[in-house]
Design a protein around this motif. Structure first.
Motif, PDB file in Angstrom:
ATOM      1  N   ASN A   1       0.804  -1.223   0.000  1.00  0.00           N
ATOM      2  CA  ASN A   1       0.000   0.000   0.000  1.00  0.00           C
ATOM      3  C   ASN A   1       0.839   1.276   0.000  1.00  0.00           C
ATOM      4  OD1 ASN A   1       1.016   0.018   2.579  1.00  0.00           O
ATOM      5  ND2 ASN A   1      -0.945  -0.404   3.594  1.00  0.00           N
ATOM      6  N   LYS A   2       2.109   1.156  -0.343  1.00  0.00           N
ATOM      7  CA  LYS A   2       2.991   2.330  -0.393  1.00  0.00           C
ATOM      8  C   LYS A   2       4.187   2.035  -1.285  1.00  0.00           C
ATOM      9  CE  LYS A   2       4.621   0.836   4.150  1.00  0.00           C
ATOM     10  NZ  LYS A   2       3.493  -0.126   4.281  1.00  0.00           N
ATOM     11  N   THR A   3       4.872   3.073  -1.656  1.00  0.00           N
ATOM     12  CA  THR A   3       6.045   2.941  -2.513  1.00  0.00           C
ATOM     13  C   THR A   3       7.101   3.950  -2.078  1.00  0.00           C
ATOM     14  OG1 THR A   3       6.785   2.939  -4.823  1.00  0.00           O
ATOM     15  CG2 THR A   3       5.128   4.550  -4.232  1.00  0.00           C
ATOM     16  N   LEU A   4       8.354   3.579  -2.183  1.00  0.00           N
ATOM     17  CA  LEU A   4       9.455   4.457  -1.776  1.00  0.00           C
ATOM     18  C   LEU A   4       9.874   5.329  -2.950  1.00  0.00           C
ATOM     19  CD1 LEU A   4      11.593   5.291   0.343  1.00  0.00           C
ATOM     20  CD2 LEU A   4      13.048   3.470  -0.555  1.00  0.00           C
ATOM     21  N   VAL A   5       9.945   6.621  -2.705  1.00  0.00           N
ATOM     22  CA  VAL A   5      10.356   7.577  -3.742  1.00  0.00           C
ATOM     23  C   VAL A   5      11.712   8.154  -3.350  1.00  0.00           C
ATOM     24  CG1 VAL A   5       9.755   9.680  -4.990  1.00  0.00           C
ATOM     25  CG2 VAL A   5       7.951   8.134  -4.195  1.00  0.00           C
ATOM     26  N   TYR A   6      12.666   8.077  -4.270  1.00  0.00           N
ATOM     27  CA  TYR A   6      14.008   8.613  -4.034  1.00  0.00           C
ATOM     28  C   TYR A   6      14.280   9.700  -5.064  1.00  0.00           C
ATOM     29  CZ  TYR A   6      17.221   6.777  -0.503  1.00  0.00           C
ATOM     30  OH  TYR A   6      17.911   6.554   0.665  1.00  0.00           O
ATOM     31  N   PRO A   7      13.755  10.927  -4.876  1.00  0.00           N
ATOM     32  CA  PRO A   7      13.949  11.988  -5.867  1.00  0.00           C
ATOM     33  C   PRO A   7      15.398  12.465  -5.898  1.00  0.00           C
ATOM     34  CG  PRO A   7      12.888  12.856  -3.912  1.00  0.00           C
ATOM     35  CD  PRO A   7      12.997  11.380  -3.708  1.00  0.00           C
ATOM     36  N   LEU A   8      15.777  13.045  -7.038  1.00  0.00           N
ATOM     37  CA  LEU A   8      17.136  13.547  -7.202  1.00  0.00           C
ATOM     38  C   LEU A   8      17.368  14.742  -6.283  1.00  0.00           C
ATOM     39  CD1 LEU A   8      19.744  13.252  -9.006  1.00  0.00           C
ATOM     40  CD2 LEU A   8      18.779  15.106 -10.390  1.00  0.00           C
TER      41      LEU A   8
ATOM     42  N   ASN B   1      28.000  -0.674  14.754  1.00  0.00           N
ATOM     43  CA  ASN B   1      27.588   0.569  14.101  1.00  0.00           C
ATOM     44  C   ASN B   1      26.320   0.397  13.251  1.00  0.00           C
ATOM     45  OD1 ASN B   1      28.824  -1.028  12.130  1.00  0.00           O
ATOM     46  ND2 ASN B   1      29.404   0.753  10.902  1.00  0.00           N
ATOM     47  N   TYR B   2      25.760  -0.809  13.259  1.00  0.00           N
ATOM     48  CA  TYR B   2      24.553  -1.085  12.476  1.00  0.00           C
ATOM     49  C   TYR B   2      23.334  -0.661  13.299  1.00  0.00           C
ATOM     50  CZ  TYR B   2      22.800  -3.432   8.284  1.00  0.00           C
ATOM     51  OH  TYR B   2      22.266  -3.706   7.054  1.00  0.00           O
ATOM     52  N   ARG B   3      22.675   0.395  12.869  1.00  0.00           N
ATOM     53  CA  ARG B   3      21.549   0.947  13.618  1.00  0.00           C
ATOM     54  C   ARG B   3      20.238   0.264  13.260  1.00  0.00           C
ATOM     55  NH1 ARG B   3      22.652   7.473  13.073  1.00  0.00           N
ATOM     56  NH2 ARG B   3      24.751   7.486  14.010  1.00  0.00           N
ATOM     57  N   ARG B   4      19.320   0.280  14.206  1.00  0.00           N
ATOM     58  CA  ARG B   4      18.003  -0.284  13.960  1.00  0.00           C
ATOM     59  C   ARG B   4      17.140   0.714  13.189  1.00  0.00           C
ATOM     60  NH1 ARG B   4      17.134  -4.848  16.909  1.00  0.00           N
ATOM     61  NH2 ARG B   4      18.654  -5.241  18.580  1.00  0.00           N
ATOM     62  N   SER B   5      16.205   0.173  12.427  1.00  0.00           N
ATOM     63  CA  SER B   5      15.273   1.027  11.702  1.00  0.00           C
ATOM     64  C   SER B   5      14.221   1.558  12.660  1.00  0.00           C
ATOM     65  CB  SER B   5      14.588   0.247  10.576  1.00  0.00           C
ATOM     66  OG  SER B   5      13.468   0.942  10.090  1.00  0.00           O
ATOM     67  N   GLN B   6      14.050   2.870  12.676  1.00  0.00           N
ATOM     68  CA  GLN B   6      13.033   3.478  13.522  1.00  0.00           C
ATOM     69  C   GLN B   6      11.634   3.344  12.910  1.00  0.00           C
ATOM     70  OE1 GLN B   6      13.834   4.681  16.626  1.00  0.00           O
ATOM     71  NE2 GLN B   6      15.808   3.766  16.050  1.00  0.00           N
ATOM     72  N   ASP B   7      11.576   2.942  11.638  1.00  0.00           N
ATOM     73  CA  ASP B   7      10.293   2.834  10.939  1.00  0.00           C
ATOM     74  C   ASP B   7       9.836   1.387  10.785  1.00  0.00           C
ATOM     75  OD1 ASP B   7       9.922   5.660  10.321  1.00  0.00           O
ATOM     76  OD2 ASP B   7      11.651   5.425   9.003  1.00  0.00           O
ATOM     77  N   ASN B   8      10.513   0.465  11.514  1.00  0.00           N
ATOM     78  CA  ASN B   8      10.126  -0.944  11.464  1.00  0.00           C
ATOM     79  C   ASN B   8      10.235  -1.522  10.051  1.00  0.00           C
ATOM     80  OD1 ASN B   8       9.333  -3.237  12.910  1.00  0.00           O
ATOM     81  ND2 ASN B   8       7.176  -2.962  12.367  1.00  0.00           N
TER      82      ASN B   8
ATOM     83  N   ILE C   1      11.546  -3.647   6.830  1.00  0.00           N
ATOM     84  CA  ILE C   1      12.061  -5.005   6.630  1.00  0.00           C
ATOM     85  C   ILE C   1      13.478  -4.953   6.062  1.00  0.00           C
ATOM     86  CG2 ILE C   1      11.752  -7.168   5.346  1.00  0.00           C
ATOM     87  CD1 ILE C   1       8.777  -6.777   5.473  1.00  0.00           C
ATOM     88  N   PHE C   2      13.697  -4.025   5.142  1.00  0.00           N
ATOM     89  CA  PHE C   2      15.016  -3.869   4.525  1.00  0.00           C
ATOM     90  C   PHE C   2      15.512  -2.448   4.758  1.00  0.00           C
ATOM     91  CE2 PHE C   2      12.408  -6.752   1.876  1.00  0.00           C
ATOM     92  CZ  PHE C   2      13.118  -7.934   2.064  1.00  0.00           C
ATOM     93  N   TYR C   3      16.737  -2.325   5.237  1.00  0.00           N
ATOM     94  CA  TYR C   3      17.289  -0.994   5.476  1.00  0.00           C
ATOM     95  C   TYR C   3      18.805  -1.056   5.502  1.00  0.00           C
ATOM     96  CZ  TYR C   3      17.226  -2.837  10.302  1.00  0.00           C
ATOM     97  OH  TYR C   3      17.372  -3.614  11.425  1.00  0.00           O
ATOM     98  N   GLN C   4      19.423   0.097   5.309  1.00  0.00           N
ATOM     99  CA  GLN C   4      20.878   0.162   5.280  1.00  0.00           C
ATOM    100  C   GLN C   4      21.443   0.297   6.697  1.00  0.00           C
ATOM    101  OE1 GLN C   4      21.542   3.364   2.533  1.00  0.00           O
ATOM    102  NE2 GLN C   4      21.114   4.965   4.015  1.00  0.00           N
ATOM    103  N   HIS C   5      22.751   0.324   6.807  1.00  0.00           N
ATOM    104  CA  HIS C   5      23.401   0.226   8.117  1.00  0.00           C
ATOM    105  C   HIS C   5      23.071   1.376   9.062  1.00  0.00           C
ATOM    106  CE1 HIS C   5      26.136   3.008   6.078  1.00  0.00           C
ATOM    107  NE2 HIS C   5      26.527   3.381   7.283  1.00  0.00           N
ATOM    108  N   ASP C   6      22.638   2.527   8.498  1.00  0.00           N
ATOM    109  CA  ASP C   6      22.305   3.669   9.364  1.00  0.00           C
ATOM    110  C   ASP C   6      20.827   3.685   9.745  1.00  0.00           C
ATOM    111  OD1 ASP C   6      21.166   4.357   6.977  1.00  0.00           O
ATOM    112  OD2 ASP C   6      22.339   6.183   6.667  1.00  0.00           O
ATOM    113  N   GLY C   7      20.110   2.606   9.399  1.00  0.00           N
ATOM    114  CA  GLY C   7      18.712   2.492   9.782  1.00  0.00           C
ATOM    115  C   GLY C   7      17.734   3.094   8.793  1.00  0.00           C
ATOM    116  N   ARG C   8      18.240   3.760   7.761  1.00  0.00           N
ATOM    117  CA  ARG C   8      17.361   4.398   6.779  1.00  0.00           C
ATOM    118  C   ARG C   8      17.074   3.451   5.616  1.00  0.00           C
ATOM    119  NH1 ARG C   8      20.159  10.047   5.484  1.00  0.00           N
ATOM    120  NH2 ARG C   8      21.924   8.644   5.143  1.00  0.00           N
ATOM    121  N   TRP C   9      16.169   3.889   4.738  1.00  0.00           N
ATOM    122  CA  TRP C   9      15.787   3.086   3.582  1.00  0.00           C
ATOM    123  C   TRP C   9      17.006   2.739   2.729  1.00  0.00           C
ATOM    124  CZ3 TRP C   9      12.491   7.574   4.253  1.00  0.00           C
ATOM    125  CH2 TRP C   9      11.197   7.255   4.714  1.00  0.00           C
ATOM    126  N   LEU C  10      16.957   1.545   2.166  1.00  0.00           N
ATOM    127  CA  LEU C  10      17.965   1.196   1.165  1.00  0.00           C
ATOM    128  C   LEU C  10      17.792   2.110  -0.039  1.00  0.00           C
ATOM    129  CD1 LEU C  10      17.943  -2.722   1.079  1.00  0.00           C
ATOM    130  CD2 LEU C  10      19.894  -1.270   1.637  1.00  0.00           C
TER     131      LEU C  10
END
Length: 385
Positions: A234-241, A285-292, A294-303
């Motif tokens: 029900n959602k999609t990730l947008v990575y604008p320039l 140094n691998y942080r947890r995702s604050q947004d729960n 499933i997939f995320y990078q080492h700083d906890g943010r979206w891949l």
């Protein structure tokens, strides 16, 4: 009406006309002609353009300035951010490099058609249609909204079609998919986080559900219903320039869907949960995702989608497979379902297509094979009777 005067050794014309947009009388002029006759000829041509196309002084506006105004006024407030991002990118990377220094009134149908033909040497039919659609929409607004000219100069442009042999979607065969996923699973020596299995799980999930990459990267654990073995998209990730990523609504109404997940994929997702805990323990140094997530990078943010694409292509090379994009996993899932005999209606709903025609047209080469197989079964049935 044109007026002429001599300034020094040169002649100048000045034309008065009524601007259709404002209803006010305006003037345009040009000088530097050696003789009055040259000025008269140039003035006649300018008046002809004003009378036929309705050029105001904006007809002299450069394409890059016009598109900046058009995007801000008619696109940004009225379309979804992800759509605006894609259109702005197409303007910046495809339209402006060719037309940036042209004036609006300098665009001719013949030169534009030549450019479209050149684009087809580098892009698919669908991509060229999207580029042309943006350009045509902008020039249509130049007619009806900005009142710059009377008709769109690039109407009835022909987009060269794909040959049937080149229109097949890219996908992995069952053997190729197995090779790809086996290669993903193999740990990369000296990789920074080589105990992580998230790319293996991510690519398996995409291959076994057909979800888009931006849908997969936006997934949270509460989108997974273990009891029902289902996944809500029900959602999609947008990575604008040059901007921060954000979560948006799905691509279309049909893209908002809930799909069943097979047992193998459910096991992999549970392994992903366990592996996340192991990764946090192994790498401080691998942080947890604050947004729960499933997939995320080492700083906890979206891949990042571009990082995932690059890694995907690297796996293709390492596995000695055709270098495709992650979207090929969506095509792979659809093709495998159809080849397995699944009804096209189910495939269409699972992928979130607008209708079955989209599915049938996209996977024409597969549906044709299904029809051939069906006829063979029918013939065998009649012969056995």
């Amino acid at each position: 009406m044109a007026f002429f005067r001599k300034r020094g050794n040169k002649w100048e014309y000045r034309i008065s006309y009524v601007d259709r947009r404002s209803g006010t009388t305006k003037e345009t002029s040009k000088g530097g002609f050696k003789t009055k006759k040259e000025a008269q000829i140039a003035a006649t041509e300018a008046e002809s353009k004003i009378n036929h196309f309705g050029f105001s002084e904006n007809g002299n506006e450069k394409i890059d300035h016009y598109f900046q105004k058009w995007l801000e006024t008619y696109k940004k407030p009225n379309v979804k951010p992800i759509t605006y991002s894609l259109q702005e990118r197409n303007v910046r990377l495809n339209i402006l490099p060719r037309w940036r220094n042209y004036r609006l009134k300098d665009i001719t149908r013949t030169e534009y058609q030549q450019w479209i033909n050149e684009l087809r040497d580098h892009y698919s039919e669908g991509t060229v249609r999207r580029i042309h659609s943006i350009m045509s929409a902008a020039l249509t607004d130049a007619v009806f909204e900005f009142n710059i000219f009377r008709e769109n100069p690039i109407q009835k442009i022909k987009i060269p079609k794909d040959n049937q042999n080149t229109s097949k979607v890219p996908y992995f065969s069952k053997t190729e998919l197995g090779t790809f996923l086996t290669t993903v699973k193999e740990p990369v020596k000296n990789a920074k986080y080589n105990k992580s299995i998230q790319y293996y799980v991510l690519f398996n999930l995409m291959a076994r559900t057909g979800i888009r990459i931006d849908e997969a990267l936006a997934l949270r654990w509460d989108d997974l219903d273990e009891a029902k073995k289902s996944l809500t998209i029900n959602k999609t990730l947008v990575y604008p320039l040059n901007s921060s990523p954000y979560v948006s609504t799905p691509k279309s109404k049909q893209s908002d869907r809930t799909i069943k997940v097979d047992n193998t994929t459910m096991k992999l997702l549970k392994q992903q949960q366990t592996n996340r805990e192991e990764i946090h323990y192994l790498y401080k140094n691998y942080r947890r995702s604050q947004d729960n997530l499933i997939f995320y990078q080492h700083d906890g943010r979206w891949l990042r989608t571009n990082v995932v694409r690059d890694y995907f292509k690297e796996i293709c090379k390492r596995a000695n497979l055709p270098v495709l994009s992650p979207h090929a996993l969506r095509h792979t899932h659809a093709v495998h379902l159809l080849e397995a005999g699944v009804q096209i209606k189910y495939v269409s709903e699972r992928l979130g297509h607008a209708n079955m025609n989209v599915t049938a047209d996209t996977y024409l080469h597969v549906t044709e094979k299904i029809e051939d197989d069906a006829l063979s079964l029918y013939e065998n049935y009649l012969q056995d009777s």
